[in-house]
Design a protein around this motif. Structure first.
Motif, short mmCIF file in Angstrom:
data_model
loop_
_atom_site.label_atom_id
_atom_site.label_comp_id
_atom_site.label_asym_id
_atom_site.label_seq_id
_atom_site.Cartn_x
_atom_site.Cartn_y
_atom_site.Cartn_z
N ARG A 1 40.25 -16.80 -36.80
CA ARG A 1 41.34 -17.59 -37.39
C ARG A 1 42.47 -17.86 -36.41
O ARG A 1 43.54 -18.32 -36.80
CB ARG A 1 41.88 -16.86 -38.62
CG ARG A 1 40.89 -16.82 -39.78
CD ARG A 1 41.51 -16.21 -41.01
NE ARG A 1 41.77 -14.79 -40.83
CZ ARG A 1 40.90 -13.83 -41.11
NH1 ARG A 1 39.72 -14.14 -41.60
NH2 ARG A 1 41.22 -12.57 -40.92
N PHE A 2 42.25 -17.60 -35.15
CA PHE A 2 43.32 -17.78 -34.17
C PHE A 2 43.51 -19.27 -33.86
O PHE A 2 42.54 -20.01 -33.65
CB PHE A 2 42.98 -17.02 -32.88
CG PHE A 2 43.99 -17.20 -31.79
CD1 PHE A 2 45.20 -16.56 -31.85
CD2 PHE A 2 43.72 -18.04 -30.71
CE1 PHE A 2 46.14 -16.72 -30.84
CE2 PHE A 2 44.66 -18.21 -29.70
CZ PHE A 2 45.87 -17.54 -29.77
N ALA A 3 44.78 -19.68 -33.88
CA ALA A 3 45.13 -21.06 -33.51
C ALA A 3 46.16 -21.00 -32.38
O ALA A 3 47.27 -20.49 -32.59
CB ALA A 3 45.68 -21.83 -34.71
N PHE A 4 45.82 -21.48 -31.23
CA PHE A 4 46.67 -21.35 -30.05
C PHE A 4 47.57 -22.56 -29.89
O PHE A 4 47.12 -23.71 -30.01
CB PHE A 4 45.80 -21.16 -28.79
CG PHE A 4 46.59 -21.06 -27.53
CD1 PHE A 4 47.46 -20.00 -27.33
CD2 PHE A 4 46.48 -22.03 -26.53
CE1 PHE A 4 48.19 -19.90 -26.16
CE2 PHE A 4 47.21 -21.93 -25.36
CZ PHE A 4 48.07 -20.86 -25.17
N ARG A 5 48.86 -22.27 -29.66
CA ARG A 5 49.81 -23.33 -29.35
C ARG A 5 50.17 -23.23 -27.87
O ARG A 5 50.46 -22.14 -27.37
CB ARG A 5 51.08 -23.18 -30.18
CG ARG A 5 50.87 -23.42 -31.67
CD ARG A 5 52.19 -23.43 -32.41
NE ARG A 5 52.94 -22.20 -32.17
CZ ARG A 5 54.21 -22.03 -32.55
NH1 ARG A 5 54.86 -23.00 -33.17
NH2 ARG A 5 54.83 -20.89 -32.30
#
Length: 571
Positions: free
Chosen positions: A317-321
């Motif tokens: 579920r990781f979303a990188f900015r």
């Protein structure tokens, strides 16, 4: 070389600001020194004395309150009076003793902490002075003294003596209350570094002084007699400031003593504190500058490090900015973002392959169960046809058709427990024909479980094992009990028979036989399917002993019918 020049400019500005602040504070201090120093000292001394007056006043109120309570119960019946005073002393540990004296000053009664009794030979009773009591009429409050009527118990107390208005033989009551806490409070009040407070009576006699030993030794002298002649207020005499205030409801007065020279030193230390505050301000400015630099250098790296840790903990579920910063940080951020996308894509591919593999395993296990069951059932039908029992064989064929209709279940692996019970009952009817009613069976079902889902063809292999390996070898008729009941978030399906039972080795073999083994293939496959579908915490547990029967417990999760689509997606 630009950063050093900037740092030098900042240092110069900080130094100039510091010099300006220090100079301004010094000028203001010199202009207001003479006018404010005395007033500040007078105010501080008066406030300290007021604090002590409040504490001593509360102490006097405590004395009077204790006397009032005791006087109310001295006239009670003797046992009630003694019980009350014992409880009162327990609740008020600061009261050392309660004594009653007759009109001639003779001790009549005494109640003390821990049940102590007065000495038979009292040399001098400091807690009661008959002459003073008669002179003042209604009683008095003594100066602090050491309790002298007991042996081995010498607390520092103040005695409050009051006349008993009942007209009887007991004419005076004296209550000794600890003075230690009040003395500590008075000693703890300081005015400046060497200022202090003391307590005197209205005649100027010393009641308590934090430096009493120096007074008794003649090394220190107080102007108590002179101060007793003047009213309450604050007075400056040479380099000493006196603050005098009466304690309401008592013959005592509080005197505060402070020194003007110390106040001058205190002002100096106040200036020192200003310098410290200035240094703290400079530090805060430097800290702010460091925070600004950190925003452009270390903070982006910390954000990138935190993102890596989050990805390691929950990659799905990781979303990188993207992290903004210097060029090097941006390049590193872009590379990490590319790596995250690649890894998440690979994880999705692996997960899909695992789902396909699990479905394949389930279908293989299901295929093992169906031929095994079909072989046994057709064998029973053939046996009946050979013996001319055509009607029974027809009924068995109908039951077999019902079995297969339920087991097909439109291709779903999960079916309602209600259907699974119908499947099991149809099988039991078939087997009763084959075994000529050599056993009975009974269902005990919790209705809240009927519409929950379970793996299809779960009970039949277990019941088959009970019949073939438990009841078939018995001489007498046997019984099979099928129970369905909730167990927290799970459901238990229990098959119990009263057959010949099994040895521990046989129990272990039931769950370990490979597909090539003929015995126990159905039991093992039921266990394997449950574990593959729901996890290792679910499956079968078998309890058996020779000649005592066998109990097989099937643990499956509580899955409502509307959750079937969710499990089909997972598996």
């Amino acid at each position: 070389m630009r950063p050093p020049r900037t740092a030098q400019l900042v240092a110069a500005l900080i130094s100039a600001l510091s010099l300006l602040v220090l100079t301004l504070c010094t000028v203001l201090f010199l202009r207001s020194y003479r006018s404010s120093i005395i007033e500040s000292a007078r105010t501080g001394s008066a406030q300290a004395v007021s604090q002590v007056v409040g504490t001593v006043g509360a102490y006097v109120d405590t004395l009077e309150g204790a006397v009032g309570i005791v006087k109310e119960h001295l006239g009670d019946e003797e046992s009630a009076r003694d019980a009350f005073l014992a409880a009162f002393l327990t609740a008020r540990p600061e009261i050392a003793a309660i004594t009653v004296y007759d009109e001639d000053g003779a001790l009549l009664n005494c109640w003390a902490q821990d049940g102590r009794t007065p000495s038979e030979d009292i040399v001098r009773n400091l807690s009661f002075d008959l002459t003073t009591a008669k002179r003042l009429g209604q009683g008095y409050i003594s100066t602090p003294h050491v309790e002298s009527i007991f042996t081995g118990y010498y607390p520092w107390v103040v005695s409050v003596v009051r006349r008993i208005p009942d007209g009887g033989h007991r004419c005076w009551v004296s209550i000794d209350i600890s003075f230690k806490e009040l003395a500590g409070t008075i000693s703890g009040v300081g005015i400046g570094r060497h200022g202090y407070c003391y307590l005197m009576d209205e005649r100027g006699n010393m009641v308590y002084h934090p430096q009493q030993q120096l007074l008794y030794a003649g090394l220190k002298k107080e102007e108590a007699g002179h101060l007793a002649c003047i009213g309450d207020g604050t007075y400056v005499e040479d380099t000493v400031i006196y603050s005098v205030k009466r304690v309401p409801g008592s013959p005592w007065r509080v005197v505060g003593v402070s020194y003007v020279d110390e106040t001058v030193n205190e002002s100096f230390w106040q200036m020192f504190r200003i310098a410290v505050a200035t240094a703290a301000l400079i530090f805060l400015m430097a800290l702010a500058a460091g925070l600004v630099l950190s925003r452009f250098l270390s903070r982006p790296l910390q954000e990138l490090e935190s993102a890596m840790e989050q990805f390691e903990q929950d990659a799905d579920r990781f979303a990188f900015r993207l992290v903004r910063g210097t060029r090097e940080v941006q390049n590193l951020s872009d590379s990490f973002a590319h790596m995250v996308r690649r890894i998440q894509k690979l994880m999705t591919t692996v997960r899909e392959e695992e789902i396909v593999l699990r479905k394949t395993e389930l279908k293989a296990l299901q295929a093992q169960i169906n031929p095994h069951f079909l072989y046994n059932t057709l064998d029973s039908i053939a046996w009946m046809c050979e013996r001319g029992k055509n009607a029974d064989a027809v009924e068995m064929v109908h039951a077999l058709a019902q079995l297969f209709r339920i087991s097909i279940s439109r291709g779903h692996e999960l079916i309602p427990i209600e259907k699974e019970l119908q499947h099991a009952e149809a099988y039991l009817r078939i087997q009763k024909f084959r075994y000529k009613n050599q056993f009975t069976y009974h269902f005990t079902v919790d209705e809240s479980c009927l519409h929950c889902l379970c793996n299809k063809i779960t009970l039949q292999p277990i019941i088959e094992n009970s019949i073939v390996h438990g009841l078939d070898l018995m001489v007498d008729a046997g019984h099979i009990e099928i129970t369905v009941q909730p167990d927290g978030e799970d459901i238990l399906l229990i098959v119990e028979d009263d057959g010949i039972g099994m040895e521990p080795e046989q129990v272990s073999a039931l769950l370990q036989n490979e597909p090539s083994d003929r015995t126990g293939i159905g039991v093992k496959n039921v266990n394997d399917r449950l574990r593959i579908y729901f996890g290792a915490e679910y499956g079968l547990s078998i309890r058996s002993a020779p000649y005592e029967g066998t109990t097989v417990t099937i643990r499956t999760p509580r899955v409502p019918e509307d959750r079937e689509a969710d499990y089909d997606k997972i598996h």
